[in-house]
Structures are given as C-alpha cells and as structure tokens.
Design a protein around this motif. Structure first.
Motif, PDB file in Angstrom:
ATOM      1  N   GLY A   1      21.494  12.067  -7.306  1.00 48.69           N
ATOM      2  CA  GLY A   1      20.450  11.598  -7.617  1.00 48.69           C
ATOM      3  C   GLY A   1      20.736   9.633  -6.615  1.00 48.69           C
ATOM      4  O   GLY A   1      22.485   9.202  -7.405  1.00 48.69           O
ATOM      5  N   SER A   2      19.826   8.989  -6.328  1.00 53.40           N
ATOM      6  CA  SER A   2      20.413   7.273  -5.795  1.00 53.40           C
ATOM      7  C   SER A   2      19.007   6.837  -6.411  1.00 53.40           C
ATOM      8  O   SER A   2      18.157   7.715  -6.510  1.00 53.40           O
ATOM      9  N   ARG A   3      19.606   5.821  -6.434  1.00 57.46           N
ATOM     10  CA  ARG A   3      17.959   5.126  -6.501  1.00 57.46           C
ATOM     11  C   ARG A   3      16.804   4.544  -5.573  1.00 57.46           C
ATOM     12  O   ARG A   3      16.105   5.160  -5.311  1.00 57.46           O
TER      13      ARG A   3
ATOM     14  N   VAL B   1      14.062  12.487 -10.668  1.00 59.81           N
ATOM     15  CA  VAL B   1      15.426  11.807 -11.394  1.00 59.81           C
ATOM     16  C   VAL B   1      16.605  13.029 -11.187  1.00 59.81           C
ATOM     17  O   VAL B   1      15.868  13.933 -11.461  1.00 59.81           O
ATOM     18  N   VAL B   2      17.905  13.003 -11.304  1.00 59.00           N
ATOM     19  CA  VAL B   2      18.838  13.896 -10.562  1.00 59.00           C
ATOM     20  C   VAL B   2      18.573  14.998 -11.928  1.00 59.00           C
ATOM     21  O   VAL B   2      18.703  16.047 -11.481  1.00 59.00           O
TER      22      VAL B   2
ATOM     23  N   PRO C   1      25.687   6.359 -14.274  1.00 59.21           N
ATOM     24  CA  PRO C   1      25.404   5.563 -15.621  1.00 59.21           C
ATOM     25  C   PRO C   1      25.177   6.540 -16.926  1.00 59.21           C
ATOM     26  O   PRO C   1      24.479   7.999 -17.252  1.00 59.21           O
TER      27      PRO C   1
ATOM     28  N   ALA D   1      25.869  14.270  -9.643  1.00 61.02           N
ATOM     29  CA  ALA D   1      26.202  12.962  -9.719  1.00 61.02           C
ATOM     30  C   ALA D   1      24.896  12.121  -9.907  1.00 61.02           C
ATOM     31  O   ALA D   1      24.469  12.203  -9.387  1.00 61.02           O
ATOM     32  N   GLY D   2      25.616  10.547 -10.708  1.00 60.91           N
ATOM     33  CA  GLY D   2      24.044   9.423  -9.642  1.00 60.91           C
ATOM     34  C   GLY D   2      24.681   8.477  -9.906  1.00 60.91           C
ATOM     35  O   GLY D   2      26.058   7.753 -10.035  1.00 60.91           O
ATOM     36  N   GLY D   3      24.419   7.907  -8.297  1.00 63.41           N
ATOM     37  CA  GLY D   3      24.429   6.993  -7.658  1.00 63.41           C
ATOM     38  C   GLY D   3      25.985   6.334  -7.406  1.00 63.41           C
ATOM     39  O   GLY D   3      26.317   7.386  -6.092  1.00 63.41           O
TER      40      GLY D   3
ATOM     41  N   MET E   1      21.840   7.885 -17.004  1.00 64.24           N
ATOM     42  CA  MET E   1      21.036   9.382 -16.825  1.00 64.24           C
ATOM     43  C   MET E   1      22.222   9.979 -16.990  1.00 64.24           C
ATOM     44  O   MET E   1      21.557  11.428 -17.469  1.00 64.24           O
TER      45      MET E   1
END
Lengths: 152, 279
Positions: B149-151, B190-191, B212, B119-121, B215
């Motif tokens: 992954g997060s900002r 990055v994830v 996104p 998962a991203g964000g 990503m």
C-alpha cells in the motif's frame, strides 16, 4: 432463473445461503455487462439496485468541479457494490465506473426490500451479510483518512 | 531466527563510504554503503544498522538490500534532522555504521508454507531483503503474495522493481494506493482490504508485515479474521533506538527492547500491548 440462482450461489456474498432464500433473491436479479469506462450508476441517481461483481473492477468516484474525479475505492471480483439501496432516500452517494470489462449481477432493490419485509428471516440473513462488509469498509475508510504514509 | 554477529564492538562506528545514492522519491534516498576497510559484516533480512551522519547524529535504519549484496543498502526517508542529513548524503560521503542489530524475519520456519508480505509505504524497505531471499529460493516456499500500500501512485517506493516482480508467474503482487484520481488504473483503498482478495491458505501461512503501526494494527485484525494463527504473524516494530544493544531503554516496549528483541517480533508476544497507547 436457475442460471442466476446458480451464479448467485457461487458469489462469496451468498455463500451458505439457503435454497429458498436464494430463489427469492434470484427472482429480483439480472445480469449486467459493463465496458471499461461505462458507469454502473451516477451520484444522485436512484439507488434501485445493488451489484455483485462477478468479474472486472469498478471504481467508486466522487467528482468535484474543475478537478479530476477522486477515486475512493476500487472493488473487484467477489465483492459487492452499493449500500444506498438500504437507506432512504435511496440515492447513490458516488459514481461507480467500470475500469475494465465488468460482469455483475444486479439485484432490484425495491423487489428485495419487499421480500425482506415479508420474510424477516431473509431480511435478517441479508443484514448479517451486509453489516460486516459495511463495518469493514468503515474501518478501511478510517485508515484511509489517517493518511498513515504522510509525514508526521 | 538467530541474528548475525554485529561488529566486534557494538559501540564503535566503522567508517563506510556512500558508493551510490539514488533518489527514490522527493524525500527518500537509497544509499549503498561500502566499508572503507575490509568487508561488511553479514546480516539477516529484517535487521538494522545505526547510521551516523557526522555532525547531525545517529539513527536506526533497516537494511533494505539483499543479504548477498556487496554493500549495505539502506533506504532513508527525511523525517527529521538526523534522517534528513543521512538522506542528503551524496556518493563519496563518509558515514559511520554500527551493526547489524536486532532480530530477523522468520524465513527458515516459513519454508514449506505460504508467505504473505504486507507492506505499507516505506515499510517495503525492511521487507525487501526477505522478499529477495524468498524469490531467490522460490521452490522452498508455497504461494508467495506481496501486498503493498502506498499513499498515492507518485509516492510508490521501488516502483520499477515492483513492476519487474509482477512479471513473474510464481508470485502474486497486489498494489493499492490510498488516494488516486481517475488516471490511475490500479487498486484504490487501504492495504488490509487486499488480504481478502488474494489466494493463500490462512492456516498454513506465515505473514510478515511492515509499515506504520496503525496500518499494521488494521492488517493484523484482518489476518486474524481470515484465520491466520496469531503465532504466524510477524511485525517489524519501530521505536526510538539509541544504543541498539538493549541497555539504554529508549526503545522499551512493555517487557521488550525493540532494538534487541525486535525489530521483528512475533505478534502473539506483544498482542496484549500492541494497541495500548501508553506503552
């Protein structure tokens, strides 16, 4: 030396490396131990070694005056640190700080470059292993730069 | 996986009340929605509802709560006029809901296999119902890995819940942030870079990805590199959903309508067009 050869053989970077080449690399290698907060290298210093992390975590950082250092990436067990030893003028472009107790194998860059120059098979084998990692990191950096989680 | 039946008329919003609104981040709110009459319809993890903020408009928002929760749970980020109006709703406000719509995560076929969530964000929100399901039925699955992954550390979604999940011994959760200063002691990067660091059997893994689109492209490439079969990779796609039932064509993606054939799509079905910018 046998001990280091064995340890190198267990590191993913050297998986499948032939015995003769492992011996050559082990001849340039030594053990390192870093406590949390200790630096493996500092920006601008001579890139005279590259590191294979056995345990722990290392943060690659860039410092800017008046700001807390920015962490570019963290690397951990089974990964390698350092590409600047490959390219003149052999100077580090970031700081590398152990974020926790870290054990690593350091490979003397001048020693290894000399052996790669003398034995191009070894040099080619090393490049085949380094290049994919560098490309992966280039791609990762591109994704990082895109700031994909920010508002569009 | 078969979708749960939506409301009898997919065109008519039912009225719901915001039972609870919780601020997740500066621009993101989680809403719990209770029907004004009757009970909410059932849904399958991965599906979405059309939420209608009166006077502003309608937007497709994934369901982010557990399938057995009494209310619909939606996590909404303010990225425009409509989503901003929905994210600003307070407890007691009334909202229109159509749905649930769309396809769902392959939780049944994944039984017996390792499960890898990436998962991203805000992409963690549509995956969260699937994560709840896997954790509630843990013995049915092999190794379970969640990569998130997060900002930056401040913007991390569901942080307390992540910390709670990490205390479990039967799930491997790795979190990374794109940007951090030296005060952050976790992963930075990055994830997709986490994929090579965790243990799972790539040939017997079902991967579920949400985030996104860029990503997800990088994530898919890494999964293919490490040997996850193309037909075992599933993505949640996002497009401009309007009717939500595959009629208006706003969400067309090649031969598929994301509202009807997605949002969860098996990667091999879109692999040829996934990176084509004109689509």
């Amino acid at each position: 030396m046998e001990g280091l050869e064995h340890i190198l053989g267990q590191h993913p970077f050297f998986a499948g490396f032939c015995a003769a080449h492992s011996r050559l690399v082990a001849g340039c290698a030594r053990n390192h131990r870093y406590d949390a907060g200790e630096y493996l290298f500092r920006e601008g210093g001579p890139a005279d070694e590259f590191f294979l992390i056995r345990h722990g975590q290392v943060a690659l950082e860039i410092a800017a005056p008046g700001r807390t250092p920015i962490v570019i990436a963290t690397l951990g067990e089974g990964e390698i640190i350092g590409a600047s030893w490959l390219i003149p003028p052999y100077r580090w472009m970031s700081d590398a700080r152990a974020t926790r107790l870290t054990r690593a194998i350091g490979v003397d860059a001048a020693c290894l470059r000399e052996k790669c120059e003398a034995d191009h098979d070894l040099g080619y084998e090393m490049m085949k292993r380094f290049l994919p990692i560098l490309v992966q990191r280039l791609h990762a950096t591109r994704l990082q730069l895109l700031d994909v989680y920010g508002k569009r | 996986m078969a979708a749960a039946s939506p409301h009898a008329s997919p065109w008519i919003p039912r009225l719901y009340q915001v039972a609870r609104a919780r601020r997740e981040r500066a621009d993101t709110t989680t809403l719990e929605l209770a029907p004004l009459e009757g009970t909410r319809p059932s849904f399958a993890p991965g599906q979405f509802n059309m939420l209608y903020a009166f006077g502003a408009g309608e937007a497709a928002i994934s369901i982010s709560g557990a399938a057995d929760a009494p209310h619909f749970v939606h996590t909404v980020r303010d990225v425009g006029a409509v989503s901003g109006a929905i994210a600003a709703l307070k407890a007691g406000a009334t909202v229109g809901v159509r749905g649930p719509f769309g396809s769902s995560w392959p939780l049944q076929p994944a039984q017996g296999a390792d499960v890898l969530f990436v998962a991203g964000g805000l992409g963690l929100a549509p995956l969260r119902p699937a994560i709840y399901h896997v954790l509630a039925n843990r013995p049915r699955y092999g190794r379970v890995v969640l990569l998130f992954g997060s900002r930056n550390p401040k913007d991390m979604l569901y942080r307390r819940e992540l910390e709670r999940w990490r205390q479990r011994l039967d799930v491997n959760i790795e979190v990374t942030v794109d940007h951090a200063d030296a005060d952050w002691h976790g992963n930075v990067g990055v994830v997709p870079a986490l994929i090579r660091r965790v243990a799972f059997d790539p040939h017997d893994t079902v991967a579920m990805i949400c985030g996104p689109e860029v990503m997800m492209r990088f994530t898919v490439n890494t999964l293919l590199e490490v040997g996850v079969p193309v037909q075992r990779i599933h993505l949640s796609m996002e497009r401009n959903m309007k009717c939500a039932v595959g009629l208006c064509g706003h969400c067309q993606f090649g031969p598929a309508f994301i509202c009807k054939d997605g949002p969860v799509i098996r990667y091999d079905r879109i692999a040829d067009i996934f990176a084509v910018r004109e689509i």
